[in-house]
Design a protein around this motif. Structure first.
Motif, short mmCIF file in Angstrom:
data_model
loop_
_atom_site.label_atom_id
_atom_site.label_comp_id
_atom_site.label_asym_id
_atom_site.label_seq_id
_atom_site.Cartn_x
_atom_site.Cartn_y
_atom_site.Cartn_z
N LYS A 12 -16.07 123.94 -18.04
CA LYS A 12 -14.64 123.65 -17.97
C LYS A 12 -13.87 124.38 -19.07
N ASP A 13 -14.53 124.66 -20.19
CA ASP A 13 -13.88 125.35 -21.30
C ASP A 13 -14.01 126.86 -21.18
N ASN A 14 -14.38 127.35 -19.97
CA ASN A 14 -14.55 128.78 -19.70
C ASN A 14 -15.64 129.41 -20.56
N LYS A 15 -16.61 128.61 -21.00
CA LYS A 15 -17.77 129.14 -21.69
C LYS A 15 -18.83 129.51 -20.66
N VAL A 16 -19.52 130.60 -20.91
CA VAL A 16 -20.49 131.12 -19.94
C VAL A 16 -21.90 130.69 -20.33
N ILE A 17 -22.61 130.09 -19.37
CA ILE A 17 -24.03 129.81 -19.52
C ILE A 17 -24.75 130.75 -18.58
N ASP A 38 -15.74 127.37 -3.24
CA ASP A 38 -15.74 128.80 -3.53
C ASP A 38 -14.37 129.27 -4.00
N ALA A 39 -13.31 128.62 -3.53
CA ALA A 39 -11.95 129.00 -3.93
C ALA A 39 -11.70 128.56 -5.37
N GLY A 40 -10.84 129.32 -6.05
CA GLY A 40 -10.53 129.02 -7.45
C GLY A 40 -9.35 128.07 -7.58
N ALA A 41 -9.43 127.15 -8.54
CA ALA A 41 -8.34 126.22 -8.77
C ALA A 41 -7.28 126.80 -9.70
N ASP A 42 -7.71 127.63 -10.65
CA ASP A 42 -6.80 128.27 -11.59
C ASP A 42 -6.81 129.77 -11.34
N LEU A 43 -5.70 130.29 -10.81
CA LEU A 43 -5.63 131.71 -10.41
C LEU A 43 -4.93 132.58 -11.44
N GLN A 45 -7.07 137.50 -14.23
CA GLN A 45 -6.90 138.78 -13.52
C GLN A 45 -7.87 138.91 -12.35
N PHE A 46 -8.96 138.18 -12.40
CA PHE A 46 -9.95 138.22 -11.32
C PHE A 46 -9.33 137.86 -9.97
N TRP A 47 -8.26 137.07 -9.98
CA TRP A 47 -7.66 136.57 -8.74
C TRP A 47 -6.40 137.34 -8.35
N ASN A 48 -6.25 138.58 -8.81
CA ASN A 48 -5.04 139.36 -8.52
C ASN A 48 -4.80 139.54 -7.02
N THR A 49 -5.85 139.65 -6.24
CA THR A 49 -5.69 139.88 -4.80
C THR A 49 -5.68 138.57 -4.01
N GLY A 50 -5.48 137.46 -4.71
CA GLY A 50 -5.39 136.17 -4.03
C GLY A 50 -6.69 135.40 -4.09
N LEU A 59 -3.99 126.79 5.98
CA LEU A 59 -3.01 127.83 6.31
C LEU A 59 -1.89 127.93 5.29
N ASN A 60 -1.62 126.83 4.57
CA ASN A 60 -0.56 126.90 3.55
C ASN A 60 -1.07 127.40 2.20
N GLY A 61 -2.34 127.80 2.13
CA GLY A 61 -2.88 128.40 0.92
C GLY A 61 -3.52 127.44 -0.05
N THR A 62 -3.50 126.14 0.22
CA THR A 62 -4.14 125.18 -0.66
C THR A 62 -5.63 125.07 -0.33
N ILE A 63 -6.41 124.62 -1.31
CA ILE A 63 -7.87 124.52 -1.13
C ILE A 63 -8.19 123.39 -0.15
N ASP A 64 -9.06 123.67 0.78
CA ASP A 64 -9.52 122.67 1.74
C ASP A 64 -10.70 121.92 1.11
N TRP A 65 -10.44 120.72 0.62
CA TRP A 65 -11.47 119.97 -0.10
C TRP A 65 -12.64 119.60 0.80
N ARG A 66 -12.47 119.63 2.11
CA ARG A 66 -13.52 119.23 3.03
C ARG A 66 -14.71 120.18 3.04
N VAL A 67 -14.49 121.43 2.61
CA VAL A 67 -15.58 122.42 2.67
C VAL A 67 -16.34 122.53 1.35
N GLU A 68 -16.22 121.53 0.50
CA GLU A 68 -17.11 121.48 -0.66
C GLU A 68 -18.55 121.50 -0.15
#
Length: 461
Positions: A276-281, A341-346, A349-354, A397-406
């Motif tokens: 959550k703190d963007n630390k890499v393991i 798979d979708a990102g919550a915080d865009l 720069q990784f998410w520049n193309t959506g 379709l409105n661009g929000t994350i579909d929580w059902r596909v967790e």
């Protein structure tokens, strides 16, 4: 006579052998292979994988130690062919676990404060010790050592009478006598042990062993919506209607799978895991146990171009500005906890193309047991099928994350070999042993912005 023959006939031969420095050549060869041998991280990952498999699928320790996994007995496994041009595989019998393996797995349960599980593994270790006591004694571990572990495990879960029984079986030295008196007092006036509170929000253990009902009103049909597909239609199987999850069959062949796997082996690295703190393991995480690598679009350009086109044919979406193919290799007990798979915080720069609008997952191997892709909110379990493509939408379709596909990648109990992998004669033998039973997928994530005029946002949300 035997002693006389040994001292007269054999002693001189042993002396001459010792003068030649036995084992020097073998030691040099072993040291040269050391960089290719399993590391401490490999060892820990495999050890926790056994723990994960047992806790997820509730396997019986005694059955596991004898090669029985979920009602399947594994006694014969393929070995390496002796002749490099041979198409035949030789077989050897799996050895049952010794007291050493049982002690090691029990130690993991003990350190994780799951004392009842630890006691069961230590009991198995004691049973196997009696069959071959010299094996443990070589490492300085005696019967009393195992009894001491059993005593501590049973005492830690409040089973004082059982702990007393283990202590009474040990040698009656001063230390054990003190333990016996202490446990006798505890048996008469037992301490109340508070249950350990485990804060764990991850549910893959429970979800992966559940049985889900069959779905109704699903169909299979051929896709033939474009001129090309009219000539070569794609077999589509509906797995879920809302949200749509589909499987497209026979979209990658054996030769293409072999190319992907053989090219990826030297570049596979443990998958990065972000906290959550963007630390890499990167080295080891018990939530995501796999190795990955990315295929650049200019690597095997024709193959990657063909795979991209097949994703477009199946989904009708554009692969422009999409992510590179990610090849993922799941090892012993390999799994991935529940996630989107979708990102919550865009903002990165990784998410520049959506965001990731769709996930397209090629199965590059079959799995005998485990390894399913599981959608717990949809009561959907998808079994791996080599050569097929699994597709689902991550966004509404409105661009929000579909929580059902967790979804979850369930731990692998037993997978299959890598097809034609064994026919590459220059491949390293150590790599072959490490990759006989690994499960592999190739994933493509399509981005949101290139689909602007293909998958349009509805006028009414």
């Amino acid at each position: 006579f035997k002693l006389t023959r040994l001292l007269y006939s054999d002693l001189e031969k042993w002396v001459n052998l010792l003068k030649e420095g036995p084992g020097v050549k073998e030691i040099v060869i072993s040291q040269s292979l050391r960089p290719k041998m399993p590391t401490k991280i490999d060892y820990n990952e495999g050890l926790y994988a056994i723990h994960r498999l047992q806790s997820t699928y509730r396997l019986d320790p005694a059955e596991m130690a004898n090669g029985l996994l979920g009602e399947r007995k594994y006694r014969l496994v393929p070995a390496i062919p002796y002749l490099k041009f041979s198409n035949y595989y030789y077989f050897y019998r799996c050895k049952a676990w010794s007291a050493l393996e049982c002690l090691t797995v029990g130690s993991v349960y003990y350190l994780d404060e799951k004392f009842q599980g630890a006691e069961r593994w230590f009991q198995l270790a004691l049973e196997k010790y009696y069959k071959n006591p010299k094996l443990l004694e070589t490492f300085g571990w005696t019967r009393d050592f195992i009894l001491g572990l059993l005593m501590k495990a049973s005492q830690s879960c409040g089973r004082y009478i059982a702990a007393l029984g283990y202590a009474e079986k040990a040698n009656s030295d001063t230390n054990w006598q003190e333990q016996i008196r202490r446990l006798q007092n505890l048996s008469r006036q037992p301490e109340v042990i508070k249950p350990i509170e485990r804060k764990n929000r991850y549910t893959f253990n429970t979800a992966c062993r559940m049985v889900y009902p069959d779905k109704e009103s699903l169909h299979c049909h051929y896709l033939s919506s474009t001129p090309f597909l009219k000539l070569a239609p794609i077999q589509m199987e509906e797995l879920n209607l809302e949200p749509p999850i589909n499987m497209y069959h026979n979209l990658i062949n054996e030769r293409e799978i072999s190319v992907l796997k053989n090219q990826s082996i030297p570049h596979l690295k443990r998958s990065q895991f972000f906290t959550k703190d963007n630390k890499v393991i990167q080295d080891f995480s018990n939530l995501r146990t796999c190795k990955t690598m990315r295929f650049q679009d200019n690597a095997h350009e024709k193959l990657i171009k063909n795979l991209n086109q097949r994703v477009t044919d199946a989904t009708g979406l554009s692969v422009l500005e999409s992510e590179e193919f990610q090849l993922t290799n799941y090892g012993i007990g390999g799994h991935l906890f529940e996630h989107h798979d979708a990102g919550a915080d865009l903002s990165n720069q990784f998410w520049n193309t959506g965001n990731r609008v769709i996930t397209a997952l090629f199965y590059l191997s079959d799995v005998l047991q485990g390894g399913e892709t599981l959608f717990p909110y949809l009561d959907l379990r998808v079994h791996t099928r080599k050569g097929s493509l699994l597709v689902w939408y991550n966004l509404l379709l409105n661009g929000t994350i579909d929580w059902r596909v967790e979804h979850i990648s369930c731990p692998i109990l037993m997978g299959d070999k890598w097809g034609k992998f064994f026919e590459v004669y220059s491949i390293d033998l150590v790599n072959i042993f490490l990759n006989i039973y690994f499960h592999t997928v190739a994933t493509k994530w399509l981005r949101e912005k290139p689909q602007m005029f293909i998958r349009r946002c509805p006028l009414k949300l």
